[in-house]
Design an enzyme around this catalytic site. Structure first.
Site, PDB file in Angstrom:
ATOM      1  CE  LYS A  55      -3.774  -2.161   2.521  1.00  0.00           C
ATOM      2  NZ  LYS A  55      -4.567  -2.202   3.868  1.00  0.00           N
ATOM      3  N   GLY A  82      -0.993   0.778   6.915  1.00  0.00           N
ATOM      4  CA  GLY A  82      -0.850  -0.323   7.769  1.00  0.00           C
ATOM      5  C   GLY A  82      -2.136  -1.282   7.207  1.00  0.00           C
ATOM      6  CG  ASP A  83      -3.660  -5.243   5.663  1.00  0.00           C
ATOM      7  OD1 ASP A  83      -4.159  -4.708   4.999  1.00  0.00           O
ATOM      8  OD2 ASP A  83      -3.793  -6.465   6.145  1.00  0.00           O
ATOM      9  CB  SER A  84      -5.421  -5.217  11.095  1.00  0.00           C
ATOM     10  OG  SER A  84      -4.617  -3.933  11.480  1.00  0.00           O
ATOM     11  N   GLY A 119       0.561  -4.692  10.477  1.00  0.00           N
ATOM     12  CA  GLY A 119       1.559  -4.313   9.772  1.00  0.00           C
ATOM     13  C   GLY A 119       1.689  -2.707   9.709  1.00  0.00           C
TER      14      GLY A 119
END
Length: 245
Positions: A55, A82-84, A119
């Site tokens: 991203k 960010g990523d979850s 992340g």
């Protein structure tokens, strides 16, 4: 003040930054997360970092190609992505998307300990003046005073100076809503759009019994982690603050 770009359309990530004094410019990455997930062979935690970096890089490419007006005049920009994902029984549980899938997720995780991985990727972009002054190739008519350098810098394209990633994890004990409560929760459609089919900052907060770790990780963006990455790249965290209390 250093402007911040958030490479996400997540309302919770934006609110976390705003609560921390940062009013970000929003640029959505448009990354095909499902395609990346399908091809990934690492752990769930590693996947969140891979997604956050993808991203960030997508948004970086857009800024380098054509910086938005909101970044006009800035010579340094910070990009945050960010990523979850929720991990249960070694598997990643992302956004369920439908009522049926939400019921399936909750039938598995209700009353169980899970791990929420987030992340984080932070990048620093800078403008490098492209001029005879910068190269030391000046002639009789060239101006190399401070105003000329500033003007050339303000109009120069951005370049990637540094990029770093780090992930965090928090253990989450999921509650056990009654069938009626679960159906009411599904009717809100909130769980369709969040990792693990619940979020602690909405209707789903009542169905989380315990957290062991940073609650901001569960919300999708750990400010301590982001601050660490920003500081490690030589920037002063308060320089990102734009909101007054």
């Amino acid at each position: 003040m250093i402007p911040v770009v958030l490479a996400s359309q997540s309302p919770s990530r934006r609110q976390i930054l705003r609560d921390g004094g940062i009013d970000p410019v929003i640029i959505v990455s448009e990354v095909d997360e499902r395609a990346l997930e399908d091809d990934f062979t690492g752990s769930v935690g590693e996947l969140t970092t891979a997604l956050s970096e993808a991203k960030a890089r997508a948004v970086i490419d857009r800024i380098i190609g054509s910086a938005p007006p909101a970044l006009e005049g800035a010579d340094t920009v910070v990009v945050i992505a960010g990523d979850s994902l929720l991990e249960f029984d070694g598997r990643a549980i992302g956004k369920p998307g439908t009522a049926e899938r939400t019921r399936d997720v909750w039938s598995a995780i209700a009353g169980q300990w899970t791990q929420l991985h987030s992340g984080h990727t932070v990048a620093v972009l800078i403008r490098t003046p492209q001029s005879n002054c910068a190269a030391g190739l000046t002639g009789a008519d060239d101006r190399c005073d401070g105003s000329d350098r500033a003007a050339r810098t303000a109009s120069a394209p951005f370049e990637l100076s540094a990029l770093r990633s780090k992930r965090s994890a928090t253990s989450v004990l999921i509650g056990s809503p009654s069938p009626e409560e679960l159906e009411a929760y599904i009717a809100t459609e909130e769980p369709f759009h969040v990792a693990g089919a619940l979020t602690i900052d909405g209707f789903g907060g009542a169905f989380v019994d315990r957290l062991d770790g940073d609650h901001l990780t569960v919300l999708g963006l750990s400010l301590p982690v982001v601050r660490e990455l920003v500081t490690d790249m030589g920037l002063f965290w308060p320089d990102l603050w734009t909101l007054q209390r």
